[in-house]
Design a protein around this motif. Structure first.
Motif, PDB file in Angstrom:
ATOM      1  N   ILE A  22       0.848  -1.195   0.000  1.00 55.87           N
ATOM      2  CA  ILE A  22       0.000   0.000   0.000  1.00 55.87           C
ATOM      3  C   ILE A  22       0.882   1.243   0.000  1.00 55.87           C
ATOM      4  CG2 ILE A  22      -1.767   1.292   1.266  1.00 55.87           C
ATOM      5  CD1 ILE A  22      -2.530  -1.425   2.602  1.00 55.87           C
ATOM      6  N   SER A  23       0.759   2.093  -0.983  1.00 55.09           N
ATOM      7  CA  SER A  23       1.546   3.326  -1.027  1.00 55.09           C
ATOM      8  C   SER A  23       0.914   4.380  -0.129  1.00 55.09           C
ATOM      9  CB  SER A  23       1.655   3.852  -2.459  1.00 55.09           C
ATOM     10  OG  SER A  23       0.377   4.160  -2.979  1.00 55.09           O
ATOM     11  N   VAL A  24       1.751   5.255   0.422  1.00 52.92           N
ATOM     12  CA  VAL A  24       1.288   6.283   1.347  1.00 52.92           C
ATOM     13  C   VAL A  24       1.433   7.652   0.695  1.00 52.92           C
ATOM     14  CG1 VAL A  24       1.559   7.354   3.613  1.00 52.92           C
ATOM     15  CG2 VAL A  24       1.952   4.888   3.328  1.00 52.92           C
ATOM     16  N   VAL A  25       0.339   8.402   0.667  1.00 51.19           N
ATOM     17  CA  VAL A  25       0.326   9.766   0.157  1.00 51.19           C
ATOM     18  C   VAL A  25       0.355  10.717   1.353  1.00 51.19           C
ATOM     19  CG1 VAL A  25      -0.949  11.483  -1.174  1.00 51.19           C
ATOM     20  CG2 VAL A  25      -0.976   9.071  -1.872  1.00 51.19           C
ATOM     21  N   ASP A  26       1.296  11.656   1.347  1.00 48.63           N
ATOM     22  CA  ASP A  26       1.421  12.593   2.459  1.00 48.63           C
ATOM     23  C   ASP A  26       0.422  13.735   2.350  1.00 48.63           C
ATOM     24  OD1 ASP A  26       3.636  11.315   3.662  1.00 48.63           O
ATOM     25  OD2 ASP A  26       4.999  12.282   2.243  1.00 48.63           O
ATOM     26  N   ALA A  27      -0.170  14.092   3.478  1.00 50.64           N
ATOM     27  CA  ALA A  27      -0.917  15.341   3.633  1.00 50.64           C
ATOM     28  C   ALA A  27      -0.302  16.048   4.836  1.00 50.64           C
ATOM     29  CB  ALA A  27      -2.397  15.075   3.859  1.00 50.64           C
ATOM     30  N   VAL A  28      -0.390  17.358   4.870  1.00 51.26           N
ATOM     31  CA  VAL A  28       0.287  18.130   5.908  1.00 51.26           C
ATOM     32  C   VAL A  28      -0.664  19.150   6.534  1.00 51.26           C
ATOM     33  CG1 VAL A  28       2.123  19.815   6.353  1.00 51.26           C
ATOM     34  CG2 VAL A  28       2.558  17.874   4.842  1.00 51.26           C
ATOM     35  N   ALA A  29      -0.654  19.225   7.862  1.00 53.05           N
ATOM     36  CA  ALA A  29      -1.402  20.254   8.583  1.00 53.05           C
ATOM     37  C   ALA A  29      -0.803  20.392   9.971  1.00 53.05           C
ATOM     38  CB  ALA A  29      -2.883  19.898   8.688  1.00 53.05           C
ATOM     39  N   ASP A  30      -0.643  21.630  10.442  1.00 46.11           N
ATOM     40  CA  ASP A  30      -0.147  21.833  11.795  1.00 46.11           C
ATOM     41  C   ASP A  30      -1.165  21.317  12.804  1.00 46.11           C
ATOM     42  OD1 ASP A  30       1.468  22.605  13.854  1.00 46.11           O
ATOM     43  OD2 ASP A  30       0.981  24.727  13.739  1.00 46.11           O
ATOM     44  N   ASN A  31      -2.429  21.621  12.573  1.00 46.67           N
ATOM     45  CA  ASN A  31      -3.529  21.119  13.389  1.00 46.67           C
ATOM     46  C   ASN A  31      -4.571  20.534  12.437  1.00 46.67           C
ATOM     47  OD1 ASN A  31      -2.456  22.157  15.891  1.00 46.67           O
ATOM     48  ND2 ASN A  31      -3.076  24.181  15.185  1.00 46.67           N
ATOM     49  N   ALA A  32      -4.788  19.246  12.521  1.00 44.71           N
ATOM     50  CA  ALA A  32      -5.657  18.576  11.557  1.00 44.71           C
ATOM     51  C   ALA A  32      -7.140  18.751  11.845  1.00 44.71           C
ATOM     52  CB  ALA A  32      -5.322  17.079  11.529  1.00 44.71           C
ATOM     53  N   GLU A  33      -7.476  19.192  13.059  1.00 43.52           N
ATOM     54  CA  GLU A  33      -8.869  19.201  13.471  1.00 43.52           C
ATOM     55  C   GLU A  33      -9.743  20.109  12.596  1.00 43.52           C
ATOM     56  OE1 GLU A  33      -6.169  18.030  16.657  1.00 43.52           O
ATOM     57  OE2 GLU A  33      -6.290  19.854  15.435  1.00 43.52           O
ATOM     58  N   ALA A  34      -9.270  21.340  12.343  1.00 45.15           N
ATOM     59  CA  ALA A  34     -10.081  22.286  11.564  1.00 45.15           C
ATOM     60  C   ALA A  34     -10.286  21.816  10.123  1.00 45.15           C
ATOM     61  CB  ALA A  34      -9.453  23.682  11.611  1.00 45.15           C
TER      62      ALA A  34
END
Length: 380
Positions: free
Chosen positions: A77-89
């Motif tokens: 399974i390949s992993v795609v990166d997503a980025v957020a300092d705070n993911a909640e919002a």
């Protein structure tokens, strides 16, 4: 509700990305978990991809080396990166829009939006049937919830500059209050969580289990803090500020976040950690409901909680995942610096997070009520 930490003090309103990136950038990563044939067994093998949100920069770079790439090698399974300092919002916005782009993210239960997401059913139940027996036994029950599992924990603890105390430094928070025997400039966080815990530990209040900062405890803690308040040279607001003041000898002793301290110690700075009365907080993995690859997301959660992978995560990020079996895979010199070390963990305090969002008798949440009292005390 805002997207800020309403109960600012319990979880130290410090940029998580800045703290975690600094740790990841400075820690060596000698141990990379090896993807074995066992990790490719049928229950986690699959094809396709999974989108994992983390904090970006060096944190994500080291997460990829130690966890994400080994996951791909083991499962296909390949992993795609997503980025957020705070993911909640962003998760809340996706949930409201009915289009969820992430599969897995790290969230903090002390953020109000976390509670909104949970109440809205935005997190899928964790599929523990995919977990190895070793992982189920190694990850404590308090870290395994219906719809979240602890990703890592951080601590706010007492530290001191060994240069300031060549004949022997303080041993606990009681010594922090002892100005005569342990003189020197002192620091505390501008937020309340760790400070109230410190004061209560001096008073001998060391409750077992999860803590609730009831009014009687707050009264006692603030009265004790009255004694030390005149000796606080600066109330620090970020982890980086704390360590810089300590290294520059503007503090002799202070509270500080463990990840920052660990980095400084690894760089050779003479700082000593004291775990008595350390206050521990958690960040959690979640599987986003409606995400594009939820089956693969569940497999990722199962993988990252295996002991060898957990050890790789800890070395790569500087913050320990919850699987205690990882300790046998970590370097001996790192163990005394980790909050999950049983010897250290026995001295720490963890808050009953759901209680902070319950209503106080004044109509506010307990978190709002405590924050109001803290700010009034600080203003005196």
């Amino acid at each position: 509700m805002s997207d800020q930490v309403l109960s600012e003090p319990p979880c130290r309103r410090v940029s998580r990305r800045s703290v975690l990136q600094s740790s990841a950038a400075l820690l060596s990563v000698p141990f990379i978990a090896k993807a074995t044939a066992a990790f490719g067994q049928e229950k986690i093998a699959r094809t396709g991809e999974v989108v994992v949100c983390s904090y970006g920069g060096p944190f994500t770079e080291n997460l990829r080396k130690t966890v994400l790439d080994p996951f791909t090698k083991a499962t296909g399974i390949s992993v795609v990166d997503a980025v957020a300092d705070n993911a909640e919002a962003p998760l809340w916005a996706m949930n409201k829009a009915g289009r969820v782009d992430w599969d897995v993210a790290m969230v903090n239960a002390f953020f109000p939006t976390y509670l909104q997401l949970q109440q809205a059913g935005a997190f899928l139940p964790i599929d523990y049937s995919l977990w190895d027996d070793e992982a189920l036994k190694g990850v404590p029950e308090f870290a395994r919830h219906k719809d979240t599992v602890v990703a890592y924990q951080s601590a706010n603890l007492l530290v001191y500059d060994e240069r300031a105390f060549p004949k022997g430094g303080p041993k606990n928070w009681t010594d922090f209050w002892n100005i005569k025997e342990f003189p020197g400039p002192r620091g505390l966080s501008a937020t309340y969580g760790a400070n109230l815990v410190a004061a209560l530990s001096v008073l001998g209040v060391m409750d077992k289990g999860l803590w609730r900062l009831t009014d009687d405890k707050i009264d006692r803690a603030l009265k004790k803090l009255d004694e030390i308040k005149p000796h606080i040279t600066k109330w620090w607001t970020t982890g980086g500020e704390t360590l810089q003041l300590l290294i520059n000898r503007e503090y002799a002793l202070t509270s500080a976040p463990d990840g920052r301290v660990l980095v400084a110690i690894k760089k050779g700075f003479p700082i000593r950690m004291l775990w008595d009365g350390a206050y521990v907080t958690d960040n959690h993995w979640i599987v986003a409901k409606g995400g594009p690859n939820t089956v693969n997301a569940q497999k990722f959660i199962a993988f990252v909680n295996r002991a060898e992978i957990a050890a790789a995560f800890t070395e790569g990020t500087g913050y320990p995942g919850p699987n205690l079996n990882q300790l046998k895979y970590l370097p001996a010199d790192l163990l005394p610096l980790l909050s999950i070390n049983p010897e250290n963990a026995a001295k720490t305090v963890r808050f009953d997070v759901p209680w902070f969002w319950e209503k106080h008798s004044d109509g506010k949440t307990n978190a709002e009520h405590i924050l109001e009292r803290w700010l009034a005390w600080r203003a005196q």
